[in-house]
Write a protein that holds these residues in place. Sequence first.
Motif, mmCIF file in Angstrom:
data_model
loop_
_atom_site.group_PDB
_atom_site.id
_atom_site.type_symbol
_atom_site.label_atom_id
_atom_site.label_comp_id
_atom_site.label_asym_id
_atom_site.label_seq_id
_atom_site.Cartn_x
_atom_site.Cartn_y
_atom_site.Cartn_z
ATOM 1 N N ARG A 191 20.943 -17.469 -8.476
ATOM 2 C CA ARG A 191 19.261 -17.369 -8.490
ATOM 3 C C ARG A 191 18.812 -17.903 -10.066
ATOM 4 N NH1 ARG A 191 15.780 -14.501 -5.782
ATOM 5 N NH2 ARG A 191 14.733 -13.621 -7.666
ATOM 6 N N GLN A 192 19.448 -17.460 -10.972
ATOM 7 C CA GLN A 192 18.957 -17.787 -12.055
ATOM 8 C C GLN A 192 19.085 -19.446 -12.517
ATOM 9 O OE1 GLN A 192 20.720 -15.444 -15.510
ATOM 10 N NE2 GLN A 192 20.848 -17.275 -16.813
ATOM 11 N N LEU A 193 20.331 -19.957 -12.342
ATOM 12 C CA LEU A 193 20.362 -21.349 -12.219
ATOM 13 C C LEU A 193 19.464 -22.155 -11.463
ATOM 14 C CD1 LEU A 193 24.118 -21.837 -13.027
ATOM 15 C CD2 LEU A 193 22.529 -21.921 -14.533
ATOM 16 N N GLN A 194 19.417 -21.782 -10.357
ATOM 17 C CA GLN A 194 18.247 -22.534 -9.526
ATOM 18 C C GLN A 194 16.721 -22.489 -10.182
ATOM 19 O OE1 GLN A 194 18.854 -20.349 -5.593
ATOM 20 N NE2 GLN A 194 19.821 -22.361 -4.887
ATOM 21 N N GLU A 195 16.614 -21.443 -10.937
ATOM 22 C CA GLU A 195 15.109 -21.356 -11.205
ATOM 23 C C GLU A 195 15.287 -22.247 -12.494
ATOM 24 O OE1 GLU A 195 15.002 -17.270 -12.238
ATOM 25 O OE2 GLU A 195 13.278 -16.921 -10.560
ATOM 26 N N THR A 196 16.381 -22.454 -13.404
ATOM 27 C CA THR A 196 16.275 -23.150 -14.572
ATOM 28 C C THR A 196 16.392 -24.967 -14.108
ATOM 29 O OG1 THR A 196 18.677 -23.432 -14.551
ATOM 30 C CG2 THR A 196 17.650 -21.669 -15.779
ATOM 31 N N PHE A 197 16.674 -24.972 -12.875
ATOM 32 C CA PHE A 197 16.490 -26.392 -12.323
ATOM 33 C C PHE A 197 15.264 -26.514 -11.355
ATOM 34 C CE2 PHE A 197 20.893 -26.574 -13.192
ATOM 35 C CZ PHE A 197 21.389 -27.633 -13.533
ATOM 36 N N GLU A 198 14.442 -25.596 -11.608
ATOM 37 C CA GLU A 198 12.911 -25.482 -10.955
ATOM 38 C C GLU A 198 12.881 -25.671 -9.584
ATOM 39 O OE1 GLU A 198 10.801 -28.708 -13.052
ATOM 40 O OE2 GLU A 198 10.716 -27.872 -14.767
ATOM 41 N N MET A 199 14.099 -24.987 -8.992
ATOM 42 C CA MET A 199 14.121 -24.451 -7.452
ATOM 43 C C MET A 199 13.491 -23.369 -7.212
ATOM 44 S SD MET A 199 17.778 -26.307 -7.150
ATOM 45 C CE MET A 199 18.257 -25.819 -5.509
ATOM 46 N N ASN A 200 13.279 -23.243 -5.936
ATOM 47 C CA ASN A 200 12.969 -21.834 -5.515
ATOM 48 C C ASN A 200 14.328 -21.109 -5.388
ATOM 49 O OD1 ASN A 200 11.776 -19.922 -4.040
ATOM 50 N ND2 ASN A 200 11.093 -20.877 -2.093
ATOM 51 N N PRO A 201 14.415 -19.953 -6.051
ATOM 52 C CA PRO A 201 15.724 -19.240 -5.991
ATOM 53 C C PRO A 201 16.262 -18.705 -4.788
ATOM 54 C CG PRO A 201 14.068 -18.131 -7.019
ATOM 55 C CD PRO A 201 13.360 -19.256 -6.684
ATOM 56 N N GLN A 202 17.381 -18.764 -4.473
ATOM 57 C CA GLN A 202 18.057 -18.030 -3.388
ATOM 58 C C GLN A 202 17.831 -16.493 -3.449
ATOM 59 O OE1 GLN A 202 22.354 -19.203 -3.700
ATOM 60 N NE2 GLN A 202 22.780 -17.273 -4.980
ATOM 61 N N ILE A 203 18.038 -15.964 -2.209
ATOM 62 C CA ILE A 203 18.147 -14.400 -2.405
ATOM 63 C C ILE A 203 19.444 -14.089 -2.094
ATOM 64 C CG2 ILE A 203 15.801 -14.095 -1.376
ATOM 65 C CD1 ILE A 203 17.170 -12.977 1.154
ATOM 66 N N VAL A 204 19.897 -12.771 -2.587
ATOM 67 C CA VAL A 204 21.035 -12.359 -2.487
ATOM 68 C C VAL A 204 21.240 -11.218 -1.731
ATOM 69 C CG1 VAL A 204 23.182 -11.253 -4.004
ATOM 70 C CG2 VAL A 204 21.655 -12.940 -4.978
ATOM 71 N N MET A 205 22.304 -11.376 -0.605
ATOM 72 C CA MET A 205 22.549 -10.456 0.510
ATOM 73 C C MET A 205 24.202 -9.874 0.334
ATOM 74 S SD MET A 205 20.247 -11.524 3.933
ATOM 75 C CE MET A 205 20.753 -9.957 4.618
ATOM 76 N N CYS A 206 24.324 -8.788 -0.296
ATOM 77 C CA CYS A 206 25.620 -8.177 -0.314
ATOM 78 C C CYS A 206 25.752 -7.184 0.598
ATOM 79 C CB CYS A 206 25.649 -7.632 -1.778
ATOM 80 S SG CYS A 206 25.786 -8.786 -3.121
ATOM 81 N N MET A 207 27.205 -7.330 1.281
ATOM 82 C CA MET A 207 27.450 -6.296 2.393
ATOM 83 C C MET A 207 28.394 -5.220 1.604
ATOM 84 S SD MET A 207 26.209 -7.420 5.001
ATOM 85 C CE MET A 207 26.843 -6.588 6.357
ATOM 86 N N PRO A 208 28.779 -4.154 2.047
ATOM 87 C CA PRO A 208 29.596 -3.055 1.678
ATOM 88 C C PRO A 208 31.034 -3.720 1.692
ATOM 89 C CG PRO A 208 28.111 -2.324 3.362
ATOM 90 C CD PRO A 208 27.984 -3.500 3.534
ATOM 91 N N LEU A 209 31.673 -3.031 0.846
ATOM 92 C CA LEU A 209 33.151 -3.275 0.825
ATOM 93 C C LEU A 209 34.047 -2.241 1.748
ATOM 94 C CD1 LEU A 209 33.808 -4.012 -3.054
ATOM 95 C CD2 LEU A 209 33.193 -5.644 -1.159
ATOM 96 N N LEU A 210 34.525 -2.782 2.783
ATOM 97 C CA LEU A 210 35.476 -1.846 3.770
ATOM 98 C C LEU A 210 36.510 -1.442 2.732
ATOM 99 C CD1 LEU A 210 35.803 -0.932 6.506
ATOM 100 C CD2 LEU A 210 37.103 -3.059 6.933
ATOM 101 N N ARG A 211 36.754 -0.151 2.907
ATOM 102 C CA ARG A 211 38.051 0.302 2.479
ATOM 103 C C ARG A 211 39.296 -0.152 3.220
ATOM 104 N NH1 ARG A 211 36.410 6.504 0.562
ATOM 105 N NH2 ARG A 211 35.144 6.206 2.641
ATOM 106 N N GLY A 212 40.371 0.077 2.540
ATOM 107 C CA GLY A 212 41.557 -0.242 3.482
ATOM 108 C C GLY A 212 42.394 0.999 3.850
ATOM 109 N N LEU A 213 43.479 0.832 4.564
ATOM 110 C CA LEU A 213 44.266 1.902 5.124
ATOM 111 C C LEU A 213 44.575 3.160 4.384
ATOM 112 C CD1 LEU A 213 46.761 -0.354 7.046
ATOM 113 C CD2 LEU A 213 44.523 0.503 7.644
ATOM 114 N N ASP A 214 44.488 2.762 3.033
ATOM 115 C CA ASP A 214 44.881 4.063 2.200
ATOM 116 C C ASP A 214 43.428 4.776 1.904
ATOM 117 O OD1 ASP A 214 43.205 2.220 0.658
ATOM 118 O OD2 ASP A 214 44.572 1.912 -0.913
ATOM 119 N N GLY A 215 42.495 4.470 2.336
ATOM 120 C CA GLY A 215 41.119 5.001 2.349
ATOM 121 C C GLY A 215 40.758 5.346 0.914
#
Length: 401
Positions: A199-223
Amino acid sequence: MDNISKLKENVAITLPENGLEEKLKQAHQENRKLIIKLGFDPTAPDLHLGHAVVLKKLKQFQDMGHQIVILVGSFTARIGDPTGKNKSRKPLSVADVQHNAETYLKQLSQIIDVEKAEIVFNSDWLDTLSFSEVIQLLSKVTVAQLMHRNDFNKRFTENTPIAMHELVYPILQGYDSVKIKADIEMGGTDQLFNCTMGRQLQETFEMNPQIVMCMPLLRGLDGKEKMSKSLNNIIGLTDEPNEMFGKTMSIPDSLISEFLDLATDFSVEEKKWIDERLEAGENPMNIKKIIAKNIISQYHNPEEAEQAEEFFVNQFQNKNFEEKAFEPVLISEIVAENNAISLLDLCVQLKNGESKSAIRRLIESGAVQINDEKITEPAENIELKKHTKIKIGKRVFFELV
Protein backbone atom coordinates in the motif's frame (compact mmCIF):
# COMPACT_ATOMS: atom_id res chain seq x y z
CA MET A 1 -25.56 -14.44 1.94
CA ASP A 2 -24.71 -11.54 -0.41
CA ASN A 3 -21.35 -11.35 -2.22
CA ILE A 4 -19.74 -8.83 0.14
CA SER A 5 -20.75 -10.82 3.24
CA LYS A 6 -19.38 -13.99 1.62
CA LEU A 7 -16.07 -12.30 0.79
CA LYS A 8 -15.80 -10.96 4.35
CA GLU A 9 -16.53 -14.31 6.00
CA ASN A 10 -13.66 -15.51 8.24
CA VAL A 11 -11.41 -12.57 7.24
CA ALA A 12 -9.33 -11.55 10.27
CA ILE A 13 -8.12 -8.13 9.08
CA THR A 14 -9.23 -5.79 6.31
CA LEU A 15 -7.17 -2.62 5.88
CA PRO A 16 -8.70 -0.08 5.57
CA GLU A 17 -11.83 -1.40 7.23
CA ASN A 18 -14.26 -0.36 4.46
CA GLY A 19 -11.72 -0.98 1.71
CA LEU A 20 -13.42 -4.00 0.14
CA GLU A 21 -16.68 -2.14 -0.47
CA GLU A 22 -14.75 0.79 -1.99
CA LYS A 23 -12.71 -1.45 -4.30
CA LEU A 24 -15.78 -3.34 -5.51
CA LYS A 25 -17.58 -0.05 -6.15
CA GLN A 26 -14.56 1.31 -8.03
CA ALA A 27 -14.30 -1.82 -10.21
CA HIS A 28 -18.02 -1.60 -11.03
CA GLN A 29 -17.74 2.08 -12.01
CA GLU A 30 -14.68 1.39 -14.20
CA ASN A 31 -16.24 -1.80 -15.63
CA ARG A 32 -13.16 -3.89 -14.87
CA LYS A 33 -12.01 -6.85 -12.83
CA LEU A 34 -10.20 -6.35 -9.54
CA ILE A 35 -6.61 -7.64 -9.47
CA ILE A 36 -6.26 -9.91 -6.43
CA LYS A 37 -2.67 -10.73 -5.50
CA LEU A 38 -1.40 -13.69 -3.55
CA GLY A 39 2.36 -13.99 -3.29
CA PHE A 40 4.24 -17.02 -2.04
CA ASP A 41 7.87 -17.93 -1.73
CA PRO A 42 8.22 -21.57 -2.80
CA THR A 43 10.21 -22.53 0.30
CA ALA A 44 8.75 -26.04 0.67
CA PRO A 45 7.04 -28.10 -2.02
CA ASP A 46 3.88 -29.08 -0.14
CA LEU A 47 0.69 -27.12 0.40
CA HIS A 48 -1.52 -27.86 3.42
CA LEU A 49 -4.85 -26.86 4.93
CA GLY A 50 -3.29 -23.70 6.35
CA HIS A 51 -2.51 -22.48 2.83
CA ALA A 52 -6.01 -23.48 1.75
CA VAL A 53 -7.61 -20.91 4.09
CA VAL A 54 -6.31 -18.09 1.88
CA LEU A 55 -6.66 -20.00 -1.38
CA LYS A 56 -10.36 -20.68 -0.82
CA LYS A 57 -10.93 -16.96 -0.29
CA LEU A 58 -9.13 -16.32 -3.57
CA LYS A 59 -11.44 -18.83 -5.23
CA GLN A 60 -14.44 -16.81 -4.07
CA PHE A 61 -13.04 -13.71 -5.80
CA GLN A 62 -12.30 -15.78 -8.90
CA ASP A 63 -15.84 -17.21 -8.97
CA MET A 64 -17.16 -13.65 -8.90
CA GLY A 65 -15.19 -12.84 -12.06
CA HIS A 66 -12.15 -11.04 -10.66
CA GLN A 67 -8.55 -11.58 -11.80
CA ILE A 68 -6.40 -13.72 -9.53
CA VAL A 69 -2.65 -13.12 -9.78
CA ILE A 70 -0.43 -15.77 -8.21
CA LEU A 71 2.94 -14.15 -7.63
CA VAL A 72 5.77 -16.64 -7.26
CA GLY A 73 8.63 -15.18 -5.20
CA SER A 74 11.27 -16.61 -7.51
CA PHE A 75 13.59 -13.75 -6.50
CA THR A 76 12.58 -13.17 -2.87
CA ALA A 77 12.80 -16.89 -2.01
CA ARG A 78 16.50 -16.63 -2.79
CA ILE A 79 16.79 -13.91 -0.12
CA GLY A 80 14.88 -15.38 2.82
CA ASP A 81 12.10 -13.82 4.91
CA PRO A 82 11.85 -14.24 8.71
CA THR A 83 8.02 -14.09 8.52
CA GLY A 84 7.61 -13.44 12.22
CA LYS A 85 10.33 -15.81 13.37
CA ASN A 86 13.21 -14.61 15.48
CA LYS A 87 15.75 -15.56 12.85
CA SER A 88 15.91 -15.25 9.10
CA ARG A 89 14.67 -17.98 6.80
CA LYS A 90 17.31 -19.86 4.88
CA PRO A 91 17.52 -18.66 1.26
CA LEU A 92 16.98 -21.20 -1.51
CA SER A 93 18.91 -22.04 -4.65
CA VAL A 94 17.50 -21.32 -8.11
CA ALA A 95 16.96 -25.07 -8.64
CA ASP A 96 15.07 -25.39 -5.33
CA VAL A 97 12.86 -22.44 -6.21
CA GLN A 98 12.03 -23.84 -9.65
CA HIS A 99 11.21 -27.33 -8.34
CA ASN A 100 9.07 -26.06 -5.46
CA ALA A 101 7.23 -23.52 -7.65
CA GLU A 102 6.26 -26.20 -10.17
CA THR A 103 4.94 -28.40 -7.36
CA TYR A 104 3.02 -25.50 -5.78
CA LEU A 105 1.32 -24.53 -9.01
CA LYS A 106 0.21 -28.10 -9.64
CA GLN A 107 -1.33 -28.29 -6.16
CA LEU A 108 -3.03 -24.89 -6.50
CA SER A 109 -5.30 -26.42 -9.14
CA GLN A 110 -7.02 -28.39 -6.35
CA ILE A 111 -8.62 -25.15 -5.18
CA ILE A 112 -8.42 -22.39 -7.80
CA ASP A 113 -8.76 -22.47 -11.59
CA VAL A 114 -5.09 -22.10 -12.49
CA GLU A 115 -5.96 -21.76 -16.19
CA LYS A 116 -7.87 -18.54 -15.46
CA ALA A 117 -5.32 -17.21 -12.97
CA GLU A 118 -2.32 -15.13 -14.00
CA ILE A 119 0.98 -16.62 -12.81
CA VAL A 120 3.90 -14.18 -12.50
CA PHE A 121 7.46 -14.48 -11.19
CA ASN A 122 9.02 -11.52 -9.36
CA SER A 123 12.49 -12.37 -10.65
CA ASP A 124 11.24 -11.06 -14.02
CA TRP A 125 11.50 -7.49 -12.73
CA LEU A 126 13.64 -7.69 -9.59
CA ASP A 127 16.53 -9.38 -11.41
CA THR A 128 16.65 -6.49 -13.87
CA LEU A 129 16.82 -3.62 -11.35
CA SER A 130 20.09 -1.70 -11.48
CA PHE A 131 21.79 -0.88 -8.21
CA SER A 132 20.83 2.80 -8.56
CA GLU A 133 17.20 1.74 -9.06
CA VAL A 134 17.40 -0.39 -5.90
CA ILE A 135 18.70 2.61 -3.96
CA GLN A 136 15.88 4.78 -5.30
CA LEU A 137 13.35 2.14 -4.21
CA LEU A 138 14.87 1.88 -0.72
CA SER A 139 14.76 5.67 -0.36
CA LYS A 140 10.96 5.51 -0.32
CA VAL A 141 10.92 3.71 3.07
CA THR A 142 12.36 4.82 6.41
CA VAL A 143 14.02 2.65 9.05
CA ALA A 144 11.38 3.81 11.54
CA GLN A 145 8.66 2.41 9.28
CA LEU A 146 10.45 -0.94 9.06
CA MET A 147 10.79 -1.07 12.84
CA HIS A 148 6.99 -1.18 13.09
CA ARG A 149 7.28 -4.81 12.07
CA ASN A 150 6.95 -6.65 15.38
CA ASP A 151 9.71 -9.21 14.91
CA PHE A 152 12.19 -6.55 13.74
CA ASN A 153 11.35 -4.37 16.73
CA LYS A 154 11.63 -7.29 19.15
CA ARG A 155 14.97 -8.46 17.77
CA PHE A 156 16.34 -4.91 17.77
CA THR A 157 15.27 -4.42 21.40
CA GLU A 158 16.84 -7.74 22.41
CA ASN A 159 20.05 -6.98 20.49
CA THR A 160 19.42 -9.97 18.21
CA PRO A 161 21.07 -9.46 14.82
CA ILE A 162 18.95 -8.27 11.89
CA ALA A 163 20.67 -8.61 8.53
CA MET A 164 20.19 -5.83 5.98
CA HIS A 165 18.66 -8.19 3.41
CA GLU A 166 15.83 -8.92 5.86
CA LEU A 167 14.95 -5.23 6.00
CA VAL A 168 14.90 -5.10 2.22
CA TYR A 169 12.57 -8.10 1.87
CA PRO A 170 9.23 -6.38 2.71
CA ILE A 171 10.16 -3.50 0.39
CA LEU A 172 10.62 -5.93 -2.48
CA GLN A 173 7.32 -7.63 -1.67
CA GLY A 174 5.65 -4.22 -1.68
CA TYR A 175 7.26 -3.39 -5.02
CA ASP A 176 5.64 -6.53 -6.47
CA SER A 177 2.25 -4.87 -5.82
CA VAL A 178 3.41 -1.81 -7.73
CA LYS A 179 4.45 -3.90 -10.74
CA ILE A 180 1.21 -5.89 -11.01
CA LYS A 181 -1.04 -2.94 -10.02
CA ALA A 182 -2.75 -4.99 -7.30
CA ASP A 183 -6.13 -3.85 -5.98
CA ILE A 184 -6.18 -6.36 -3.12
CA GLU A 185 -3.39 -8.36 -1.53
CA MET A 186 -4.28 -11.54 0.33
CA GLY A 187 -2.23 -13.29 3.00
CA GLY A 188 -2.23 -14.69 6.50
CA THR A 189 -2.17 -12.40 9.51
CA ASP A 190 1.60 -13.00 9.76
CA GLN A 191 1.96 -11.16 6.44
CA LEU A 192 0.13 -7.98 7.52
CA PHE A 193 3.23 -5.79 7.66
CA ASN A 194 4.61 -6.95 4.30
CA CYS A 195 1.22 -6.47 2.64
CA THR A 196 0.81 -2.95 4.02
CA MET A 197 4.22 -2.12 2.57
CA GLY A 198 2.59 -2.67 -0.83
CA ARG A 199 0.00 0.00 0.00
CA GLN A 200 2.69 2.42 1.05
CA LEU A 201 4.84 1.95 -2.05
CA GLN A 202 1.89 2.19 -4.42
CA GLU A 203 1.08 5.58 -2.89
CA THR A 204 4.67 6.78 -3.42
CA PHE A 205 4.30 5.75 -7.08
CA GLU A 206 1.04 7.79 -7.18
CA MET A 207 -1.15 4.72 -7.57
CA ASN A 208 -4.47 3.93 -5.95
CA PRO A 209 -3.26 1.78 -3.01
CA GLN A 210 -4.27 -1.84 -2.65
CA ILE A 211 -6.32 -2.98 0.30
CA VAL A 212 -5.05 -5.78 2.52
CA MET A 213 -7.13 -8.80 3.50
CA CYS A 214 -5.53 -11.18 6.00
CA MET A 215 -6.95 -14.58 6.86
CA PRO A 216 -6.53 -16.28 10.27
CA LEU A 217 -3.68 -18.75 10.72
CA LEU A 218 -5.00 -22.29 11.06
CA ARG A 219 -3.27 -24.06 13.94
CA GLY A 220 -1.71 -27.43 13.29
CA LEU A 221 -2.26 -30.89 14.77
CA ASP A 222 -0.42 -29.93 17.96
CA GLY A 223 -3.16 -27.40 18.72
CA LYS A 224 -0.61 -24.68 19.50
CA GLU A 225 1.52 -23.48 16.58
CA LYS A 226 0.29 -22.46 13.13
CA MET A 227 0.19 -25.30 10.62
CA SER A 228 3.71 -25.61 9.21
CA LYS A 229 5.63 -28.36 7.46
CA SER A 230 8.74 -27.48 9.48
CA LEU A 231 6.77 -28.25 12.68
CA ASN A 232 5.45 -31.53 11.27
CA ASN A 233 1.89 -30.61 12.30
CA ILE A 234 0.18 -30.41 8.91
CA ILE A 235 -2.58 -32.03 6.91
CA GLY A 236 -1.29 -31.85 3.36
CA LEU A 237 -3.54 -31.20 0.37
CA THR A 238 -1.97 -34.23 -1.32
CA ASP A 239 -2.30 -36.55 1.69
CA GLU A 240 -4.13 -39.80 0.97
CA PRO A 241 -7.75 -39.97 2.24
CA ASN A 242 -6.95 -42.40 5.08
CA GLU A 243 -4.09 -40.18 6.25
CA MET A 244 -6.27 -37.06 6.05
CA PHE A 245 -9.00 -38.74 8.08
CA GLY A 246 -6.65 -40.06 10.74
CA LYS A 247 -4.85 -36.74 11.13
CA THR A 248 -8.13 -34.83 11.45
CA MET A 249 -9.32 -37.26 14.12
CA SER A 250 -6.09 -36.59 16.05
CA ILE A 251 -6.64 -32.84 16.47
CA PRO A 252 -7.27 -31.63 20.04
CA ASP A 253 -10.93 -31.01 20.86
CA SER A 254 -10.04 -27.34 21.35
CA LEU A 255 -9.41 -27.05 17.57
CA ILE A 256 -12.76 -28.42 16.42
CA SER A 257 -14.46 -25.03 15.96
CA GLU A 258 -11.37 -23.59 14.26
CA PHE A 259 -11.20 -26.48 11.77
CA LEU A 260 -14.96 -26.26 11.22
CA ASP A 261 -14.69 -22.56 10.33
CA LEU A 262 -11.46 -22.55 8.34
CA ALA A 263 -10.95 -26.03 6.88
CA THR A 264 -14.47 -27.10 5.82
CA ASP A 265 -16.74 -25.74 3.10
CA PHE A 266 -19.99 -26.12 5.02
CA SER A 267 -22.46 -23.25 4.77
CA VAL A 268 -22.81 -20.79 7.64
CA GLU A 269 -26.06 -22.52 8.63
CA GLU A 270 -24.47 -25.97 8.57
CA LYS A 271 -21.53 -24.78 10.68
CA LYS A 272 -23.92 -23.28 13.22
CA TRP A 273 -25.89 -26.56 13.40
CA ILE A 274 -22.71 -28.60 13.94
CA ASP A 275 -21.48 -26.15 16.60
CA GLU A 276 -24.81 -26.45 18.41
CA ARG A 277 -24.46 -30.25 18.45
CA LEU A 278 -21.02 -29.91 20.02
CA GLU A 279 -22.26 -27.42 22.63
CA ALA A 280 -25.17 -29.74 23.43
CA GLY A 281 -22.68 -32.36 24.55
CA GLU A 282 -22.30 -34.60 21.50
CA ASN A 283 -19.15 -36.73 21.49
CA PRO A 284 -16.37 -34.63 19.87
CA MET A 285 -15.28 -37.73 17.93
CA ASN A 286 -18.55 -37.62 15.96
CA ILE A 287 -17.97 -33.98 15.05
CA LYS A 288 -14.38 -34.68 13.99
CA LYS A 289 -15.66 -37.43 11.69
CA ILE A 290 -18.01 -34.95 10.02
CA ILE A 291 -15.15 -32.48 9.57
CA ALA A 292 -12.75 -35.16 8.30
CA LYS A 293 -15.22 -36.41 5.68
CA ASN A 294 -15.85 -32.86 4.48
CA ILE A 295 -12.12 -32.17 4.11
CA ILE A 296 -11.56 -35.39 2.14
CA SER A 297 -14.56 -34.63 -0.09
CA GLN A 298 -12.97 -31.28 -0.99
CA TYR A 299 -9.58 -32.66 -1.99
CA HIS A 300 -10.60 -36.16 -3.14
CA ASN A 301 -14.29 -37.12 -3.37
CA PRO A 302 -17.23 -38.14 -1.14
CA GLU A 303 -16.85 -41.84 -1.94
CA GLU A 304 -13.25 -41.88 -0.70
CA ALA A 305 -14.37 -39.92 2.37
CA GLU A 306 -16.82 -42.70 3.23
CA GLN A 307 -14.13 -45.34 2.65
CA ALA A 308 -11.69 -43.43 4.86
CA GLU A 309 -14.22 -43.33 7.69
CA GLU A 310 -14.78 -47.08 7.35
CA PHE A 311 -11.01 -47.65 7.36
CA PHE A 312 -10.63 -45.53 10.49
CA VAL A 313 -13.40 -47.34 12.35
CA ASN A 314 -11.96 -50.74 11.45
CA GLN A 315 -8.39 -49.75 12.34
CA PHE A 316 -8.63 -47.49 15.33
CA GLN A 317 -11.94 -48.06 17.03
CA ASN A 318 -11.07 -51.76 17.05
CA LYS A 319 -8.24 -52.14 19.56
CA ASN A 320 -7.00 -55.53 18.32
CA PHE A 321 -3.60 -54.96 16.72
CA GLU A 322 -3.90 -58.18 14.71
CA GLU A 323 -7.08 -56.99 12.97
CA LYS A 324 -5.63 -53.76 11.60
CA ALA A 325 -5.31 -53.33 7.81
CA PHE A 326 -1.61 -53.60 7.05
CA GLU A 327 -0.01 -52.28 3.88
CA PRO A 328 2.14 -55.04 2.32
CA VAL A 329 5.80 -54.20 1.61
CA LEU A 330 8.12 -56.47 -0.38
CA ILE A 331 11.26 -57.34 1.55
CA SER A 332 13.17 -57.15 -1.74
CA GLU A 333 12.29 -53.45 -2.03
CA ILE A 334 14.01 -52.59 1.26
CA VAL A 335 17.65 -51.56 0.96
CA ALA A 336 19.49 -53.53 3.66
CA GLU A 337 22.70 -55.47 4.30
CA ASN A 338 22.61 -59.17 5.23
CA ASN A 339 18.82 -59.04 5.44
CA ALA A 340 18.92 -56.78 8.52
CA ILE A 341 18.51 -53.04 9.03
CA SER A 342 18.32 -50.55 11.86
CA LEU A 343 14.82 -49.65 13.02
CA LEU A 344 15.46 -46.02 12.11
CA ASP A 345 16.53 -46.79 8.53
CA LEU A 346 13.64 -49.24 8.09
CA CYS A 347 11.06 -46.66 9.17
CA VAL A 348 12.64 -43.95 7.01
CA GLN A 349 12.31 -46.21 3.96
CA LEU A 350 8.73 -47.18 4.80
CA LYS A 351 7.68 -43.59 5.55
CA ASN A 352 9.25 -42.15 2.39
CA GLY A 353 9.28 -38.35 2.61
CA GLU A 354 9.34 -38.16 6.42
CA SER A 355 12.53 -36.66 7.83
CA LYS A 356 14.99 -38.86 9.70
CA SER A 357 14.83 -36.63 12.77
CA ALA A 358 11.01 -36.86 12.87
CA ILE A 359 11.18 -40.68 12.64
CA ARG A 360 13.83 -40.78 15.38
CA ARG A 361 11.55 -38.77 17.67
CA LEU A 362 8.65 -41.18 16.98
CA ILE A 363 10.81 -44.18 17.89
CA GLU A 364 12.22 -42.63 21.06
CA SER A 365 8.73 -41.59 22.17
CA GLY A 366 7.54 -45.21 21.97
CA ALA A 367 5.33 -44.69 18.90
CA VAL A 368 6.88 -47.54 16.86
CA GLN A 369 6.07 -51.22 17.34
CA ILE A 370 7.43 -54.39 15.74
CA ASN A 371 5.03 -57.32 16.02
CA ASP A 372 3.13 -55.53 18.79
CA GLU A 373 6.35 -54.86 20.75
CA LYS A 374 7.30 -51.25 21.45
CA ILE A 375 10.94 -50.46 20.52
CA THR A 376 12.49 -47.14 21.56
CA GLU A 377 16.08 -47.60 20.34
CA PRO A 378 16.50 -46.23 16.77
CA ALA A 379 19.72 -48.21 16.19
CA GLU A 380 18.21 -51.60 17.11
CA ASN A 381 18.73 -54.14 14.33
CA ILE A 382 15.59 -55.57 12.73
CA GLU A 383 15.78 -58.85 10.81
CA LEU A 384 13.72 -58.71 7.63
CA LYS A 385 11.31 -61.66 7.91
CA LYS A 386 8.03 -62.38 6.19
CA HIS A 387 4.91 -61.39 8.15
CA THR A 388 6.82 -58.91 10.34
CA LYS A 389 4.32 -56.21 11.28
CA ILE A 390 5.39 -52.62 11.82
CA LYS A 391 3.30 -49.86 13.37
CA ILE A 392 4.62 -46.29 12.96
CA GLY A 393 2.75 -43.63 14.89
CA LYS A 394 -1.00 -43.91 15.35
CA ARG A 395 -2.13 -44.50 11.80
CA VAL A 396 0.55 -46.26 9.74
CA PHE A 397 0.78 -50.07 9.48
CA PHE A 398 3.02 -52.24 7.28
CA GLU A 399 3.60 -55.97 6.90
CA LEU A 400 6.72 -57.44 5.27
CA VAL A 401 5.93 -59.96 2.53
